[in-house]
Design an enzyme around this catalytic site. Sequence first.
Site, short mmCIF file in Angstrom:
data_model
loop_
_atom_site.label_atom_id
_atom_site.label_comp_id
_atom_site.label_asym_id
_atom_site.label_seq_id
_atom_site.Cartn_x
_atom_site.Cartn_y
_atom_site.Cartn_z
CD GLN A 124 -3.59 -4.46 6.35
OE1 GLN A 124 -3.88 -3.48 5.72
NE2 GLN A 124 -3.69 -5.39 5.76
CG ASP B 129 -9.79 -0.16 4.41
OD1 ASP B 129 -9.51 -0.98 3.28
OD2 ASP B 129 -9.10 -0.48 5.53
CE LYS C 203 -3.78 -2.31 2.14
NZ LYS C 203 -4.68 -2.84 3.14
#
Length: 285
Positions: free
Chosen positions: A97, A120, A53
Amino acid sequence: MTAQIIDGKALAAQIRSEVSGRTAALKARGVAPALSIILVGEDPASQVYTRHKVNDSAETGLAATLERYPADMTEVALLARIRELNEDPAVHGILVQLPLPKHLDSQKVIETISPAKDVDGFHVASAGALMVGRPGFWPCTPHGCMKMLESIGYDLRGKNAVVIGRSNIVGKPMAMMLLAKNATVTICHSGTKDLGSFTRNADVVVAAVGKRNILTADMVKPGAVVIDVGMNTNDEGKLCGDVDFAGVSKVAGWITPVPGGVGPMTRAMLLANTLEAAERSSPAH
Ligand code: GUN
């Protein structure tokens, strides 16, 4: 029949290039899109994913910062850090995460992220916005799947779509996105009896269960579009999806490979969401 491949790698490169261009334009207006990634603990897969990422972001001109914390970080400390990032105008996207260490309540952590920075798309407000068709961030994997369908000019109106999997991250949002495009959507899952009786009627199948060979050639309607979200390993230790690619590609009209299908698209959509968050924070006049 041999299915045409939907090349996720090539499409992701195209999206990254668009993101790069828009990022440069935004920077020219004095706004530098920035993503803050939080990694708690030492999970090896999470370390790989977060590194990707950061690298993807750098490649497209987005500023990504990876903050690493020990596995025993307290929930109070994590929530406090997220609230600081929520308040920081120089940060446009926040990503924690997953999975988190067991003592941390993932849902509570996600819901501490400001929906305006929830790149997200995991916050309940984001899920709700998707459900009622309001602006909000869409989860990256199903969003990437929709882009793949769009890339082949597929018209979902009136088509039968079957989603295999009911996770909050893929299955449920995928179903909502297909529904928004006027498909007739069925969600199948581990409790579904006779999965093939559903998939054989489907014009589009999205397999997102995390189980090898859940979809085989005898379960697919000739000419159907098959999207494989699975990330499993085969007997040789190689990455494979949920679909029996060799068999299904002889029956389907379109199919996404693993690797090189949905995976690169998920990564690209995170960049697109981060840029979008930055653009929304500073609308052009
Ligand atoms: N862990 C595995 N995939 C993801 C993802 O897309 N987002 C986050 N936050 N964690 C993950």
